[in-house]
Design a protein around this motif. Structure first.
Motif, PDB file in Angstrom:
ATOM      1  N   LYS A  82      29.085  -3.538 -23.433  1.00  0.00           N
ATOM      2  CA  LYS A  82      27.748  -4.053 -23.769  1.00  0.00           C
ATOM      3  C   LYS A  82      26.665  -3.659 -22.770  1.00  0.00           C
ATOM      4  O   LYS A  82      25.817  -4.438 -22.399  1.00  0.00           O
ATOM      5  CB  LYS A  82      27.782  -5.590 -23.925  1.00  0.00           C
ATOM      6  CG  LYS A  82      28.827  -6.074 -24.918  1.00  0.00           C
ATOM      7  CD  LYS A  82      28.685  -5.399 -26.269  1.00  0.00           C
ATOM      8  CE  LYS A  82      29.802  -5.824 -27.204  1.00  0.00           C
ATOM      9  NZ  LYS A  82      29.875  -5.017 -28.402  1.00  0.00           N
ATOM     10  N   MET A  83      26.694  -2.378 -22.364  1.00  0.00           N
ATOM     11  CA  MET A  83      25.656  -1.838 -21.486  1.00  0.00           C
ATOM     12  C   MET A  83      24.533  -1.332 -22.381  1.00  0.00           C
ATOM     13  O   MET A  83      24.658  -0.268 -23.004  1.00  0.00           O
ATOM     14  CB  MET A  83      26.240  -0.701 -20.642  1.00  0.00           C
ATOM     15  CG  MET A  83      25.231  -0.001 -19.783  1.00  0.00           C
ATOM     16  SD  MET A  83      24.751  -1.030 -18.412  1.00  0.00           S
ATOM     17  CE  MET A  83      24.191   0.162 -17.264  1.00  0.00           C
ATOM     18  N   TYR A  89      12.531   0.219 -21.130  1.00  0.00           N
ATOM     19  CA  TYR A  89      12.985  -0.135 -19.784  1.00  0.00           C
ATOM     20  C   TYR A  89      14.056   0.825 -19.270  1.00  0.00           C
ATOM     21  O   TYR A  89      14.658   0.575 -18.233  1.00  0.00           O
ATOM     22  CB  TYR A  89      13.528  -1.569 -19.760  1.00  0.00           C
ATOM     23  CG  TYR A  89      12.445  -2.605 -19.911  1.00  0.00           C
ATOM     24  CD1 TYR A  89      11.854  -3.189 -18.796  1.00  0.00           C
ATOM     25  CD2 TYR A  89      11.991  -2.983 -21.175  1.00  0.00           C
ATOM     26  CE1 TYR A  89      10.855  -4.138 -18.933  1.00  0.00           C
ATOM     27  CE2 TYR A  89      10.988  -3.929 -21.321  1.00  0.00           C
ATOM     28  CZ  TYR A  89      10.422  -4.499 -20.193  1.00  0.00           C
ATOM     29  OH  TYR A  89       9.420  -5.434 -20.329  1.00  0.00           O
ATOM     30  N   ARG A  90      14.304   1.887 -20.003  1.00  0.00           N
ATOM     31  CA  ARG A  90      15.337   2.842 -19.585  1.00  0.00           C
ATOM     32  C   ARG A  90      14.784   3.831 -18.579  1.00  0.00           C
ATOM     33  O   ARG A  90      13.590   4.056 -18.494  1.00  0.00           O
ATOM     34  CB  ARG A  90      15.863   3.607 -20.806  1.00  0.00           C
ATOM     35  CG  ARG A  90      16.652   2.731 -21.725  1.00  0.00           C
ATOM     36  CD  ARG A  90      17.189   3.488 -22.910  1.00  0.00           C
ATOM     37  NE  ARG A  90      17.556   2.541 -23.952  1.00  0.00           N
ATOM     38  CZ  ARG A  90      17.508   2.783 -25.241  1.00  0.00           C
ATOM     39  NH1 ARG A  90      17.155   3.983 -25.668  1.00  0.00           N
ATOM     40  NH2 ARG A  90      17.831   1.848 -26.102  1.00  0.00           N
ATOM     41  N   GLN A  98      20.805   0.767 -13.513  1.00  0.00           N
ATOM     42  CA  GLN A  98      21.448   0.874 -12.203  1.00  0.00           C
ATOM     43  C   GLN A  98      21.656  -0.502 -11.579  1.00  0.00           C
ATOM     44  O   GLN A  98      22.721  -0.783 -11.027  1.00  0.00           O
ATOM     45  CB  GLN A  98      20.624   1.756 -11.268  1.00  0.00           C
ATOM     46  CG  GLN A  98      21.359   2.129 -10.000  1.00  0.00           C
ATOM     47  CD  GLN A  98      22.592   2.966 -10.280  1.00  0.00           C
ATOM     48  OE1 GLN A  98      22.496   4.033 -10.879  1.00  0.00           O
ATOM     49  NE2 GLN A  98      23.766   2.509  -9.856  1.00  0.00           N
ATOM     50  N   GLN A  99      20.669  -1.376 -11.692  1.00  0.00           N
ATOM     51  CA  GLN A  99      20.809  -2.717 -11.131  1.00  0.00           C
ATOM     52  C   GLN A  99      21.914  -3.498 -11.842  1.00  0.00           C
ATOM     53  O   GLN A  99      22.669  -4.234 -11.199  1.00  0.00           O
ATOM     54  CB  GLN A  99      19.488  -3.480 -11.225  1.00  0.00           C
ATOM     55  CG  GLN A  99      18.436  -2.949 -10.276  1.00  0.00           C
ATOM     56  CD  GLN A  99      17.134  -3.721 -10.404  1.00  0.00           C
ATOM     57  OE1 GLN A  99      17.126  -4.933 -10.217  1.00  0.00           O
ATOM     58  NE2 GLN A  99      16.059  -3.034 -10.725  1.00  0.00           N
ATOM     59  N   LEU A 100      22.013  -3.335 -13.154  1.00  0.00           N
ATOM     60  CA  LEU A 100      23.073  -4.013 -13.902  1.00  0.00           C
ATOM     61  C   LEU A 100      24.451  -3.505 -13.476  1.00  0.00           C
ATOM     62  O   LEU A 100      25.360  -4.294 -13.218  1.00  0.00           O
ATOM     63  CB  LEU A 100      22.871  -3.823 -15.406  1.00  0.00           C
ATOM     64  CG  LEU A 100      21.753  -4.645 -16.033  1.00  0.00           C
ATOM     65  CD1 LEU A 100      21.392  -4.097 -17.413  1.00  0.00           C
ATOM     66  CD2 LEU A 100      22.146  -6.115 -16.121  1.00  0.00           C
ATOM     67  N   LEU A 101      24.603  -2.187 -13.392  1.00  0.00           N
ATOM     68  CA  LEU A 101      25.890  -1.619 -12.987  1.00  0.00           C
ATOM     69  C   LEU A 101      26.228  -2.037 -11.555  1.00  0.00           C
ATOM     70  O   LEU A 101      27.380  -2.382 -11.263  1.00  0.00           O
ATOM     71  CB  LEU A 101      25.886  -0.095 -13.120  1.00  0.00           C
ATOM     72  CG  LEU A 101      27.191   0.587 -12.730  1.00  0.00           C
ATOM     73  CD1 LEU A 101      28.354   0.131 -13.615  1.00  0.00           C
ATOM     74  CD2 LEU A 101      27.041   2.109 -12.798  1.00  0.00           C
ATOM     75  N   ALA A 126      22.130  10.253 -22.547  1.00  0.00           N
ATOM     76  CA  ALA A 126      21.620   9.713 -21.288  1.00  0.00           C
ATOM     77  C   ALA A 126      22.637   8.767 -20.658  1.00  0.00           C
ATOM     78  O   ALA A 126      22.803   8.746 -19.433  1.00  0.00           O
ATOM     79  CB  ALA A 126      20.288   8.996 -21.513  1.00  0.00           C
ATOM     80  N   ALA A 127      23.326   8.004 -21.480  1.00  0.00           N
ATOM     81  CA  ALA A 127      24.351   7.099 -20.957  1.00  0.00           C
ATOM     82  C   ALA A 127      25.488   7.891 -20.312  1.00  0.00           C
ATOM     83  O   ALA A 127      25.977   7.524 -19.239  1.00  0.00           O
ATOM     84  CB  ALA A 127      24.891   6.207 -22.071  1.00  0.00           C
ATOM     85  N   LEU A 128      25.899   8.975 -20.945  1.00  0.00           N
ATOM     86  CA  LEU A 128      26.967   9.802 -20.385  1.00  0.00           C
ATOM     87  C   LEU A 128      26.558  10.327 -19.010  1.00  0.00           C
ATOM     88  O   LEU A 128      27.340  10.269 -18.048  1.00  0.00           O
ATOM     89  CB  LEU A 128      27.301  10.968 -21.318  1.00  0.00           C
ATOM     90  CG  LEU A 128      27.728  10.619 -22.748  1.00  0.00           C
ATOM     91  CD1 LEU A 128      28.008  11.891 -23.544  1.00  0.00           C
ATOM     92  CD2 LEU A 128      28.930   9.701 -22.770  1.00  0.00           C
ATOM     93  N   ARG A 129      25.329  10.832 -18.913  1.00  0.00           N
ATOM     94  CA  ARG A 129      24.842  11.340 -17.621  1.00  0.00           C
ATOM     95  C   ARG A 129      24.788  10.222 -16.578  1.00  0.00           C
ATOM     96  O   ARG A 129      25.138  10.424 -15.418  1.00  0.00           O
ATOM     97  CB  ARG A 129      23.451  11.976 -17.784  1.00  0.00           C
ATOM     98  CG  ARG A 129      23.483  13.305 -18.533  1.00  0.00           C
ATOM     99  CD  ARG A 129      22.138  14.037 -18.446  1.00  0.00           C
ATOM    100  NE  ARG A 129      21.027  13.256 -18.954  1.00  0.00           N
ATOM    101  CZ  ARG A 129      20.638  13.194 -20.230  1.00  0.00           C
ATOM    102  NH1 ARG A 129      21.277  13.898 -21.140  1.00  0.00           N
ATOM    103  NH2 ARG A 129      19.591  12.463 -20.593  1.00  0.00           N
ATOM    104  N   PHE A 130      24.358   9.033 -17.003  1.00  0.00           N
ATOM    105  CA  PHE A 130      24.264   7.886 -16.098  1.00  0.00           C
ATOM    106  C   PHE A 130      25.636   7.542 -15.515  1.00  0.00           C
ATOM    107  O   PHE A 130      25.784   7.380 -14.303  1.00  0.00           O
ATOM    108  CB  PHE A 130      23.677   6.682 -16.844  1.00  0.00           C
ATOM    109  CG  PHE A 130      23.714   5.403 -16.064  1.00  0.00           C
ATOM    110  CD1 PHE A 130      22.781   5.163 -15.053  1.00  0.00           C
ATOM    111  CD2 PHE A 130      24.668   4.436 -16.327  1.00  0.00           C
ATOM    112  CE1 PHE A 130      22.811   3.980 -14.327  1.00  0.00           C
ATOM    113  CE2 PHE A 130      24.700   3.251 -15.608  1.00  0.00           C
ATOM    114  CZ  PHE A 130      23.778   3.022 -14.611  1.00  0.00           C
ATOM    115  N   TYR A 131      26.642   7.448 -16.369  1.00  0.00           N
ATOM    116  CA  TYR A 131      27.980   7.111 -15.881  1.00  0.00           C
ATOM    117  C   TYR A 131      28.504   8.189 -14.950  1.00  0.00           C
ATOM    118  O   TYR A 131      29.094   7.899 -13.909  1.00  0.00           O
ATOM    119  CB  TYR A 131      28.944   6.882 -17.047  1.00  0.00           C
ATOM    120  CG  TYR A 131      28.600   5.658 -17.858  1.00  0.00           C
ATOM    121  CD1 TYR A 131      28.455   4.400 -17.264  1.00  0.00           C
ATOM    122  CD2 TYR A 131      28.411   5.742 -19.232  1.00  0.00           C
ATOM    123  CE1 TYR A 131      28.127   3.283 -18.001  1.00  0.00           C
ATOM    124  CE2 TYR A 131      28.082   4.620 -19.983  1.00  0.00           C
ATOM    125  CZ  TYR A 131      27.942   3.389 -19.359  1.00  0.00           C
ATOM    126  OH  TYR A 131      27.621   2.287 -20.087  1.00  0.00           O
TER     127      TYR A 131
END
Length: 163
Positions: A82-83, A89-90, A98-101, A126-131
């Motif tokens: 549930k990210m 806000y992205r 980043q703060q949530l993770l 974008a999520a893939l790159r973030f992880y």
């Protein structure tokens, strides 16, 4: 943007969580998932908190702008779920994701959770790159531990060993 507050959320916030997540899944990314497919959204306490995981929300004032959840799977491991962050806000500028993770990882350390796994869908570039920027490595579905709760929509899986 006003000050962002990251806090633990529970069943009292279920409707806000649903109102944030479902439109992102269904409308923005056309992921074929319904509320009925996600009973956890209406019972955060029993799915996440009571078994030793957590569910966090990022708030700007009273507005829920992002979520992240952790399922404690046992075996000193957890599954990230549930990210989601509101579109406006992205990105690195706001730092919401980043703060949530970071909050989830801090909690994981406190709970002696050493391995984090997650599943996502390949259209969420974008999520893939973030992880990947955060030290997660792609793993094949067949290499996931047996205790990892696979979601049917997910087709990309990640693992990160916490130091």
């Amino acid at each position: 943007m006003a000050a962002l507050i990251i806090k633990t959320i529970d069943n009292r916030y279920s409707q806000q969580v649903v109102d944030l997540i479902l439109p992102i899944q269904q409308i923005e990314f056309q992921v074929p998932v319904t509320l009925a497919d996600q009973p956890d959204l209406q019972d955060i306490d029993n799915f996440y908190i009571t078994p030793g995981g957590g569910f966090w929300g990022a708030f700007e004032g009273d507005l829920l702008v992002g979520t992240i959840a952790l399922i404690a799977t046992g075996h000193n491991a957890g599954a990230i779920r549930k990210m989601f962050v509101r579109k406006e806000y992205r990105g690195r500028e706001t730092g919401v994701a980043q703060q949530l993770l970071d909050k989830l990882i801090q909690y994981s350390h406190q709970q002696h959770i050493n391995d984090l796994y997650l599943g996502t869908v390949d259209i969420l570039k974008a999520a893939l790159r973030f992880y990947e920027r955060n030290g997660f490595n792609v793993v094949s579905k067949k290499d996931l531990p047996s205790y990892f709760p696979v979601m049917s929509a997910d087709n990309v899986f990640y693992h990160r060993h916490l130091l």
